[in-house]
Scaffold this motif. Sequence first.
Motif, mmCIF file in Angstrom:
data_model
loop_
_atom_site.group_PDB
_atom_site.id
_atom_site.type_symbol
_atom_site.label_atom_id
_atom_site.label_comp_id
_atom_site.label_asym_id
_atom_site.label_seq_id
_atom_site.Cartn_x
_atom_site.Cartn_y
_atom_site.Cartn_z
ATOM 1 N N LEU A 43 0.836 -1.204 0.000
ATOM 2 C CA LEU A 43 0.000 0.000 0.000
ATOM 3 C C LEU A 43 0.865 1.245 0.000
ATOM 4 O O LEU A 43 1.513 1.578 0.989
ATOM 5 C CB LEU A 43 -0.921 0.009 1.228
ATOM 6 C CG LEU A 43 -1.780 1.269 1.383
ATOM 7 C CD1 LEU A 43 -2.752 1.418 0.221
ATOM 8 C CD2 LEU A 43 -2.538 1.246 2.715
ATOM 9 N N ARG A 44 0.893 1.948 -1.128
ATOM 10 C CA ARG A 44 1.558 3.238 -1.161
ATOM 11 C C ARG A 44 0.638 4.274 -0.520
ATOM 12 O O ARG A 44 -0.552 3.991 -0.313
ATOM 13 C CB ARG A 44 1.917 3.614 -2.596
ATOM 14 C CG ARG A 44 0.774 3.668 -3.558
ATOM 15 C CD ARG A 44 1.249 3.712 -4.996
ATOM 16 N NE ARG A 44 0.795 4.924 -5.699
ATOM 17 C CZ ARG A 44 1.399 5.445 -6.755
ATOM 18 N NH1 ARG A 44 2.483 4.857 -7.249
ATOM 19 N NH2 ARG A 44 0.953 6.533 -7.340
ATOM 20 N N PRO A 45 1.116 5.450 -0.179
ATOM 21 C CA PRO A 45 0.256 6.436 0.486
ATOM 22 C C PRO A 45 -0.780 7.036 -0.469
ATOM 23 O O PRO A 45 -0.856 8.238 -0.679
ATOM 24 C CB PRO A 45 1.243 7.495 0.991
ATOM 25 C CG PRO A 45 2.556 6.839 1.014
ATOM 26 C CD PRO A 45 2.526 5.881 -0.141
ATOM 27 N N ASP A 46 -1.567 6.157 -1.066
ATOM 28 C CA ASP A 46 -2.673 6.552 -1.927
ATOM 29 C C ASP A 46 -3.970 6.378 -1.155
ATOM 30 O O ASP A 46 -4.706 5.405 -1.342
ATOM 31 C CB ASP A 46 -2.683 5.707 -3.209
ATOM 32 C CG ASP A 46 -2.174 6.470 -4.422
ATOM 33 O OD1 ASP A 46 -2.075 7.711 -4.348
ATOM 34 O OD2 ASP A 46 -1.866 5.833 -5.443
ATOM 35 N N LEU A 47 -4.232 7.304 -0.253
ATOM 36 C CA LEU A 47 -5.451 7.343 0.532
ATOM 37 C C LEU A 47 -5.952 8.785 0.518
ATOM 38 O O LEU A 47 -5.179 9.711 0.270
ATOM 39 C CB LEU A 47 -5.198 6.898 1.972
ATOM 40 C CG LEU A 47 -4.618 5.498 2.188
ATOM 41 C CD1 LEU A 47 -4.206 5.314 3.645
ATOM 42 C CD2 LEU A 47 -5.618 4.427 1.775
ATOM 43 N N ALA A 48 -7.215 8.975 0.806
ATOM 44 C CA ALA A 48 -7.727 10.342 0.848
ATOM 45 C C ALA A 48 -6.978 11.174 1.880
ATOM 46 O O ALA A 48 -6.678 12.351 1.649
ATOM 47 C CB ALA A 48 -9.221 10.321 1.152
ATOM 48 N N CYS A 49 -6.648 10.573 3.028
ATOM 49 C CA CYS A 49 -5.951 11.322 4.079
ATOM 50 C C CYS A 49 -4.551 11.721 3.660
ATOM 51 O O CYS A 49 -3.957 12.635 4.245
ATOM 52 C CB CYS A 49 -5.913 10.524 5.375
ATOM 53 S SG CYS A 49 -5.130 8.891 5.256
ATOM 54 N N HIS A 56 -11.348 5.786 -2.393
ATOM 55 C CA HIS A 56 -12.396 5.604 -1.385
ATOM 56 C C HIS A 56 -11.788 4.811 -0.234
ATOM 57 O O HIS A 56 -11.635 3.592 -0.307
ATOM 58 C CB HIS A 56 -13.584 4.852 -1.992
ATOM 59 C CG HIS A 56 -14.329 5.621 -3.033
ATOM 60 N ND1 HIS A 56 -15.484 6.336 -2.781
ATOM 61 C CD2 HIS A 56 -14.060 5.805 -4.347
ATOM 62 C CE1 HIS A 56 -15.901 6.918 -3.898
ATOM 63 N NE2 HIS A 56 -15.056 6.610 -4.863
ATOM 64 N N SER A 57 -11.429 5.509 0.821
ATOM 65 C CA SER A 57 -10.782 4.869 1.973
ATOM 66 C C SER A 57 -11.355 5.434 3.273
ATOM 67 O O SER A 57 -10.617 5.954 4.106
ATOM 68 C CB SER A 57 -9.267 5.094 1.918
ATOM 69 O OG SER A 57 -8.952 6.471 1.726
ATOM 70 N N PRO A 58 -12.680 5.349 3.480
ATOM 71 C CA PRO A 58 -13.307 6.037 4.625
ATOM 72 C C PRO A 58 -12.846 5.549 5.991
ATOM 73 O O PRO A 58 -12.762 6.339 6.934
ATOM 74 C CB PRO A 58 -14.801 5.778 4.415
ATOM 75 C CG PRO A 58 -14.854 4.542 3.568
ATOM 76 C CD PRO A 58 -13.671 4.642 2.661
ATOM 77 N N ASN A 59 -12.547 4.270 6.121
ATOM 78 C CA ASN A 59 -12.188 3.739 7.438
ATOM 79 C C ASN A 59 -10.779 4.138 7.843
ATOM 80 O O ASN A 59 -10.544 4.563 8.985
ATOM 81 C CB ASN A 59 -12.345 2.218 7.426
ATOM 82 C CG ASN A 59 -13.784 1.814 7.195
ATOM 83 O OD1 ASN A 59 -14.641 1.991 8.050
ATOM 84 N ND2 ASN A 59 -14.074 1.271 6.015
#
Length: 495
Positions: A43-49, A56-59
């Motif tokens: 997992l690269r830092p490809d999150l909304a945060c 789409h990574s709400p959790n």
Amino acid sequence: MNSRLFIGSVVVTTLVVSVLFIGARQHQPAQRPNVLFICIDDLRPDLACYGNPIIHSPNLDRLAKQSALFMHQYVTQPTCGASRYSLLTGRLPRNTVELTNEAIEKEIAGKPRAEVPETFIDNLRRNGYYTVGIGKISHSADGYVYKYEEPKSNVLELPHSWDEMLFDPGKWKTGWNAFFAYADGSNRQSRKAQVKPYESAEVDDEGYPDGLSAKIAVAKLKELSARKQPFFLSVGFFKPHLPFNAPRKYWDLYDETKIPLTPSPAVPEKVSAASLHESAEFNGYKQGDEQASLEKPVSDAYARKLRHAYYAGVSYTDAQVGKVLDALAQSGMDKNTIVIVWSDHGWHLGDYRVWGKHTIFDQAVRSVLMVKTPAMKNGLVRKEVVSSVDIYPTLMELCNVKAPTALDGKSFGSLLKKGKLTHWDNVAYSYFKQGITLRTDRYRLTKYFRTQEPTVELYDHQNDPNENHNVAGEHPDLVKHLSPIWDKGNTGLFN
């Protein structure tokens, strides 16, 4: 005895006992926090945060708002087994075995218990923690040593770290089959690599292995809540590792036509192809629509499809993380549990024409890290540079457990509070492909021990955040200035 005197003596005795009991409680050590450690593969830092509005990574985003979110955390090696070896031992690599996926198998598995703990998990266990692993925490998909196409063995990769090591391979029968799973129960090995590197199947979350791991974790948290003992629970999720397979509903979250392509479509300027790679793992999926090559990029349409597939895998894993976090909250144990989410490295999604990890550019060695402690009321964003070897000493500090003296990392406990630190050194080192790279808050300096020129690369993240231009030749004075810091990370690995 006079009744008044008797009653008075009882009252005094009761008061004395109460005061002594309260005093004893005040002097007892505080209850040690539990630890929930979530590992996510590739997992690269490809999150909304982390600033990606498409994902789409709400959790994970919800957790980030309650955590210290590290924007510049770097792993020491851009490959699964080696990266996890450094994380678990808190050590930089010192021999070439420690750059391989077999590092844990060769350096730890089968060894007798020594005075020095084999990992930080072992150290917690020696200090009263009940330790449970689910899925891929070390290198093996289920924590046991065996080859991809062999039956599962009974040899643990980390023989002294676990009270329990759990995994449900489901219809795939073994951990490694599950790791390369397709929804029909087949896997990359059984299909002799005649598979696509992606799949969208009409199945529920438990139609792929990570859904089964989340189910085990939820059930285990209920069990752990009844124990009168602090616990360390680690859950290792496979996705978004290749193959990019996920239930259809996670693919349906995205409009493929709106997914952007890489800002780095070409090989960086003044860089040897030896610094990159030919995407061998990716090309090993023989039914892929196109093969990747440094000579030319894959088509834009295929690049978008692959990014779509990767994003679907991220969203699928995000949903599994959410189930575990919800179970922790429902148990009430979240009030005394440290939560850490970490990914073992990044991944090139067509950056520099590469599909995979195995470079020491930012896209491969920068990864996700968020840390939530029970004391935190609100989240914070940290932009300081930290290394994955810093996690071991930090966790020991948070758990009030003494760390071994030989660790290479340093605790970033001070970064878990608001405020800027004036003394943080902002340095991280990574190793691969006969090279050592130094990351500071502005620069990346890389030196290779090889014949292909150039052997020195310098990137200025203030002006070139995607590392498209090697400016070492233009700034020899800066290379000279940074070299003594780079030298501190030279462990003699390539000498």
